[in-house]
Design a protein around this motif. Structure first.
Motif, PDB file in Angstrom:
ATOM      1  N   GLU A  96      -7.488  17.558   0.536  1.00 22.00           N
ATOM      2  CA  GLU A  96      -8.009  17.171  -0.782  1.00 22.00           C
ATOM      3  C   GLU A  96      -7.332  15.881  -1.271  1.00 22.00           C
ATOM      4  O   GLU A  96      -7.994  14.951  -1.726  1.00 22.00           O
ATOM      5  CB  GLU A  96      -7.717  18.307  -1.758  1.00 22.00           C
ATOM      6  CG  GLU A  96      -8.532  18.264  -3.017  1.00 22.00           C
ATOM      7  CD  GLU A  96      -8.073  19.381  -3.951  1.00 22.00           C
ATOM      8  OE1 GLU A  96      -7.916  20.548  -3.498  1.00 22.00           O
ATOM      9  OE2 GLU A  96      -7.835  19.070  -5.139  1.00 22.00           O
ATOM     10  N   GLN A  97      -6.003  15.827  -1.181  1.00 20.41           N
ATOM     11  CA  GLN A  97      -5.254  14.659  -1.669  1.00 20.41           C
ATOM     12  C   GLN A  97      -5.586  13.394  -0.858  1.00 20.41           C
ATOM     13  O   GLN A  97      -5.543  12.299  -1.370  1.00 20.41           O
ATOM     14  CB  GLN A  97      -3.739  14.907  -1.577  1.00 20.41           C
ATOM     15  CG  GLN A  97      -3.195  15.927  -2.552  1.00 20.41           C
ATOM     16  CD  GLN A  97      -3.459  17.355  -2.107  1.00 20.41           C
ATOM     17  OE1 GLN A  97      -3.884  17.628  -0.989  1.00 20.41           O
ATOM     18  NE2 GLN A  97      -3.233  18.290  -3.010  1.00 20.41           N
TER      19      GLN A  97
ATOM     20  N   GLY B 124       4.329  11.842  -4.169  1.00 17.47           N
ATOM     21  CA  GLY B 124       5.532  12.628  -4.490  1.00 17.47           C
ATOM     22  C   GLY B 124       5.198  14.057  -4.896  1.00 17.47           C
ATOM     23  O   GLY B 124       6.018  14.752  -5.491  1.00 17.47           O
ATOM     24  N   ASP B 125       3.999  14.508  -4.539  1.00 21.74           N
ATOM     25  CA  ASP B 125       3.603  15.858  -4.958  1.00 21.74           C
ATOM     26  C   ASP B 125       3.656  16.870  -3.817  1.00 21.74           C
ATOM     27  O   ASP B 125       3.134  17.970  -3.939  1.00 21.74           O
ATOM     28  CB  ASP B 125       2.187  15.831  -5.573  1.00 21.74           C
ATOM     29  CG  ASP B 125       1.140  15.362  -4.576  1.00 21.74           C
ATOM     30  OD1 ASP B 125       1.520  14.890  -3.482  1.00 21.74           O
ATOM     31  OD2 ASP B 125      -0.060  15.456  -4.893  1.00 21.74           O
ATOM     32  N   GLN B 126       4.273  16.480  -2.706  1.00 19.86           N
ATOM     33  CA  GLN B 126       4.469  17.457  -1.632  1.00 19.86           C
ATOM     34  C   GLN B 126       5.796  18.163  -1.867  1.00 19.86           C
ATOM     35  O   GLN B 126       6.854  17.757  -1.394  1.00 19.86           O
ATOM     36  CB  GLN B 126       4.420  16.799  -0.253  1.00 19.86           C
ATOM     37  CG  GLN B 126       4.496  17.836   0.872  1.00 19.86           C
ATOM     38  CD  GLN B 126       4.266  17.239   2.239  1.00 19.86           C
ATOM     39  OE1 GLN B 126       3.386  16.393   2.407  1.00 19.86           O
ATOM     40  NE2 GLN B 126       5.044  17.662   3.222  1.00 19.86           N
ATOM     41  N   THR B 127       5.711  19.228  -2.665  1.00 19.52           N
ATOM     42  CA  THR B 127       6.906  19.997  -3.015  1.00 19.52           C
ATOM     43  C   THR B 127       7.344  20.831  -1.810  1.00 19.52           C
ATOM     44  O   THR B 127       6.649  20.881  -0.790  1.00 19.52           O
ATOM     45  CB  THR B 127       6.583  20.944  -4.177  1.00 19.52           C
ATOM     46  OG1 THR B 127       5.510  21.791  -3.720  1.00 19.52           O
ATOM     47  CG2 THR B 127       6.146  20.180  -5.422  1.00 19.52           C
TER      48      THR B 127
ATOM     49  N   ASN C 239      14.371  15.742   0.347  1.00 20.84           N
ATOM     50  CA  ASN C 239      12.935  15.655   0.664  1.00 20.84           C
ATOM     51  C   ASN C 239      12.126  16.769  -0.011  1.00 20.84           C
ATOM     52  O   ASN C 239      11.231  17.360   0.597  1.00 20.84           O
ATOM     53  CB  ASN C 239      12.740  15.701   2.183  1.00 20.84           C
ATOM     54  CG  ASN C 239      13.180  14.406   2.825  1.00 20.84           C
ATOM     55  OD1 ASN C 239      12.945  13.325   2.285  1.00 20.84           O
ATOM     56  ND2 ASN C 239      13.845  14.498   3.968  1.00 20.84           N
ATOM     57  N   ALA C 240      12.426  16.994  -1.290  1.00 21.26           N
ATOM     58  CA  ALA C 240      11.704  18.037  -2.027  1.00 21.26           C
ATOM     59  C   ALA C 240      10.433  17.506  -2.671  1.00 21.26           C
ATOM     60  O   ALA C 240       9.626  18.272  -3.190  1.00 21.26           O
ATOM     61  CB  ALA C 240      12.610  18.655  -3.092  1.00 21.26           C
ATOM     62  N   LYS C 241      10.251  16.194  -2.661  1.00 18.70           N
ATOM     63  CA  LYS C 241       9.037  15.602  -3.249  1.00 18.70           C
ATOM     64  C   LYS C 241       8.517  14.515  -2.313  1.00 18.70           C
ATOM     65  O   LYS C 241       8.798  13.339  -2.495  1.00 18.70           O
ATOM     66  CB  LYS C 241       9.369  14.978  -4.611  1.00 18.70           C
ATOM     67  CG  LYS C 241       9.587  16.000  -5.699  1.00 18.70           C
ATOM     68  CD  LYS C 241       9.828  15.318  -7.024  1.00 18.70           C
ATOM     69  CE  LYS C 241      10.095  16.354  -8.089  1.00 18.70           C
ATOM     70  NZ  LYS C 241      10.657  15.738  -9.296  1.00 18.70           N
ATOM     71  N   LEU C 242       7.759  14.917  -1.334  1.00 16.31           N
ATOM     72  CA  LEU C 242       7.296  13.967  -0.322  1.00 16.31           C
ATOM     73  C   LEU C 242       5.873  13.506  -0.628  1.00 16.31           C
ATOM     74  O   LEU C 242       5.257  13.918  -1.592  1.00 16.31           O
ATOM     75  CB  LEU C 242       7.344  14.649   1.054  1.00 16.31           C
ATOM     76  CG  LEU C 242       8.746  14.991   1.579  1.00 16.31           C
ATOM     77  CD1 LEU C 242       8.670  15.954   2.757  1.00 16.31           C
ATOM     78  CD2 LEU C 242       9.473  13.719   1.992  1.00 16.31           C
ATOM     79  N   SER C 243       5.376  12.652   0.237  1.00 20.14           N
ATOM     80  CA  SER C 243       3.993  12.155   0.263  1.00 20.14           C
ATOM     81  C   SER C 243       3.792  10.941  -0.623  1.00 20.14           C
ATOM     82  O   SER C 243       4.662  10.552  -1.384  1.00 20.14           O
ATOM     83  CB  SER C 243       2.954  13.215  -0.095  1.00 20.14           C
ATOM     84  OG  SER C 243       2.638  13.168  -1.467  1.00 20.14           O
TER      85      SER C 243
ATOM     86  N   VAL D 234       0.846  -1.205   0.000  1.00 17.87           N
ATOM     87  CA  VAL D 234       0.000   0.000   0.000  1.00 17.87           C
ATOM     88  C   VAL D 234       0.879   1.253   0.000  1.00 17.87           C
ATOM     89  O   VAL D 234       2.030   1.202   0.423  1.00 17.87           O
ATOM     90  CB  VAL D 234      -0.970   0.021   1.218  1.00 17.87           C
ATOM     91  CG1 VAL D 234      -1.836  -1.241   1.239  1.00 17.87           C
ATOM     92  CG2 VAL D 234      -0.209   0.149   2.547  1.00 17.87           C
ATOM     93  N   PRO D 235       0.345   2.382  -0.488  1.00 15.62           N
ATOM     94  CA  PRO D 235       1.171   3.597  -0.506  1.00 15.62           C
ATOM     95  C   PRO D 235       1.464   4.103   0.906  1.00 15.62           C
ATOM     96  O   PRO D 235       0.690   3.829   1.835  1.00 15.62           O
ATOM     97  CB  PRO D 235       0.316   4.621  -1.261  1.00 15.62           C
ATOM     98  CG  PRO D 235      -1.033   4.034  -1.415  1.00 15.62           C
ATOM     99  CD  PRO D 235      -0.990   2.593  -1.069  1.00 15.62           C
ATOM    100  N   GLY D 236       2.556   4.816   1.049  1.00 20.84           N
ATOM    101  CA  GLY D 236       2.917   5.394   2.352  1.00 20.84           C
ATOM    102  C   GLY D 236       3.267   6.861   2.184  1.00 20.84           C
ATOM    103  O   GLY D 236       3.571   7.322   1.081  1.00 20.84           O
ATOM    104  N   ASP D 237       3.182   7.583   3.282  1.00 22.68           N
ATOM    105  CA  ASP D 237       3.499   9.009   3.254  1.00 22.68           C
ATOM    106  C   ASP D 237       4.298   9.325   4.509  1.00 22.68           C
ATOM    107  O   ASP D 237       3.719   9.433   5.578  1.00 22.68           O
ATOM    108  CB  ASP D 237       2.213   9.846   3.247  1.00 22.68           C
ATOM    109  CG  ASP D 237       2.496  11.325   3.468  1.00 22.68           C
ATOM    110  OD1 ASP D 237       3.674  11.728   3.323  1.00 22.68           O
ATOM    111  OD2 ASP D 237       1.555  12.083   3.775  1.00 22.68           O
ATOM    112  N   TRP D 238       5.611   9.476   4.368  1.00 24.72           N
ATOM    113  CA  TRP D 238       6.427   9.729   5.560  1.00 24.72           C
ATOM    114  C   TRP D 238       6.760  11.207   5.702  1.00 24.72           C
ATOM    115  O   TRP D 238       7.784  11.577   6.275  1.00 24.72           O
ATOM    116  CB  TRP D 238       7.668   8.831   5.538  1.00 24.72           C
ATOM    117  CG  TRP D 238       7.236   7.424   5.824  1.00 24.72           C
ATOM    118  CD1 TRP D 238       6.923   6.457   4.903  1.00 24.72           C
ATOM    119  CD2 TRP D 238       6.947   6.856   7.113  1.00 24.72           C
ATOM    120  NE1 TRP D 238       6.472   5.316   5.539  1.00 24.72           N
ATOM    121  CE2 TRP D 238       6.482   5.531   6.895  1.00 24.72           C
ATOM    122  CE3 TRP D 238       7.032   7.327   8.422  1.00 24.72           C
ATOM    123  CZ2 TRP D 238       6.107   4.691   7.955  1.00 24.72           C
ATOM    124  CZ3 TRP D 238       6.668   6.482   9.465  1.00 24.72           C
ATOM    125  CH2 TRP D 238       6.213   5.182   9.220  1.00 24.72           C
TER     126      TRP D 238
END
Ligand code: NZQ
Ligand code: ZN
Length: 397
Positions: A304-305, A378-381, A371-375, A266-270
């Motif tokens: 939203e995301q 990868g859209d958490q700039t 860590n310029a593209k998180l979540s 499953v996807p993760g968001d650290w």
């Protein structure tokens, strides 16, 4: 975007020995011919008698000791242990402590047999990021339920001079065994108990609050663990309430929260952790306190995301079943904040002494550490991370 459960290979080699008076099992867990280095932190294991119990259980073994691994373990301290191991020929490490001692000991176990300079175990602008190919065997006696380091292959090391807190991981640094005695938590102060509840809660959130891919088992486990923490959290933090059932559930929840079962396929968001590590570097705030100070802002800015999963979280974790989906999500965020506040955790950045003038530094640090593209997408700039920091500063609950 991932639509369904991704392929995975799952292996967790750590043997868990759980319950009362289990330290005496050490002699059946460590081969008699091993030369054991006991590692520990700033002295709590001496003060509360755990080290003496371990010494007694290791009677007849050839063992030595290395204390002083600090909270947020430093590279320099760990390197001193690596030198000691090389000099004196230890071939088994027994870590007694919380996440910091166990993480530090994982790096020590790998660094002691690393071909080349152990700094190259780390990437992200620190070293060459080379894979760990081997490590000395490591066992643990857990004294603080929080990180699940006792049953995973990860660790986080602090580089004081380089102002960085960097993770590493390998199948080779999973502990071969971990002893989990819930009664060892009876000496923890309220702040560390609350930190433990919160760190575990956020570990679950980071593997759950993404987008749905049909991981019914992963989601169900995650929801059950979160509900357990919500139920027992307020009692866990009562430092004088030495209730075995509550502490046993706390300890096992914290371990399961980050031992791999929730994240498979499953996807993760650290991102909350990535932002949190920079806050610890900034002003030494405890790991879990940084997470709780950021989490409400992450939920609000990334609503939203994360919307579908937030609705599921509202319904299945908080039993919010009336109102529009939007209202359910807003209510769940407020419930989360109320839960964290009920165990005296900070829920805004002001509470951990961060000010607007710190944000540029925090953003530069994220960039420097890759860590310029998180979540989960990868859209958490860096701009989004900035918005999260700003929201966490302005929020008032
Ligand atoms: O150092 P001593 O004297 O032992 O005191 C410790 C320390 O001051 C004390 N303590 C531990 N057990 C105790 C006790 N005091 C009384 N009674 C006991 N039974 O508690 C203090 C904090 O200990 P620490 O190990 O730093 O806490 P925690 O377990 O929260 O670990 C935090 C570290 O783990 C990393 C964090 O970044 C941080 O460096 N993490 C590791 C992870 C992993 N390996 O998977 C994931 C996490 O997200 C986290 O990043
Ligand atoms: Zn954590």
């Amino acid at each position: 975007m991932q639509q369904e459960i991704a392929n995975y290979t799952f292996q967790n080699p750590t043997k868990i020995v759980f319950g009362k008076d289990q330290i005496k099992q050490l002699s059946s867990l460590i081969p008699q011919d091993k030369k054991v280095l006991i590692t520990y932190g700033g002295g709590s294991v001496q003060r509360f008698g755990t080290l003496d119990r371990v010494r007694e259980a290791l009677e007849g073994y050839n063992f030595g000791e290395f204390g002083g691994i600090e909270a947020n373990p430093s590279f320099e301290t760990c390197m001193r242990a690596i030198e000691l191991i090389k000099k004196d020929g230890y071939d088994f490490i027994l870590a007694i402590g919380g996440g910091s001692v166990i993480d530090g000991s994982k790096f020590i176990a790998a660094g002691a047999v690393f071909e080349g300079d152990p700094i190259d175990i780390f990437g992200r602008g620190i070293g060459k990021g080379e894979p760990i190919k081997q490590a000395l065997p490591l066992g643990t006696v857990l004294t603080l339920p929080a990180t699940a380091s006792e049953m995973n292959g990860g660790g986080v090391i602090t580089f004081k001079e380089k102002q960085a807190k960097i993770g590493f991981g390998s199948i080779h640094v999973y502990p071969t065994f971990s002893i989990l005695e819930p009664e060892l938590t009876y000496t923890l102060p309220k702040k560390q108990l609350a930190n433990g509840v919160t760190d575990s809660f956020v570990h679950i959130i980071e593997q759950y609050l993404t987008y749905p891919v049909g991981g019914m088992v992963q989601d169900g486990f995650a929801e059950s663990l979160m509900k357990t923490l919500i139920t027992i959290g307020p009692d866990v933090v009562k430092e004088d309430l030495h209730d075995y059932t509550i502490r046993a559930n706390f300890m096992w929840t914290a371990t399961l929260a980050l031992n791999g079962i929730l994240s498979q396929g499953v996807p993760g968001d650290w991102s909350t952790h990535a932002l949190g590590h920079e806050l610890t570097v900034l002003n030494h705030t405890d790991h879990a306190q940084t997470l709780s100070a950021i989490l409400p802002a992450v939920m609000i800015v990334r609503k939203e995301q994360k919307f579908d999963k937030l609705v599921q979280y509202a319904e299945n974790v908080w039993n919010i079943n009336t109102g529009s989906n939007e209202e359910k999500v807003d209510a769940a965020i407020l419930k989360t904040v109320a839960f964290l506040k009920s165990i005296d955790m900070p829920v805004t950045l002001k509470e951990i002494n961060v000010s607007a003038s710190d944000i540029d530094f925090l953003i530069e640090q994220l960039d420097k550490h890759g860590n310029a593209k998180l979540s989960e997408r990868g859209d958490q700039t860096l701009d989004v991370s900035r918005a999260i920091f700003e929201k966490a500063l302005e929020l008032e609950f």
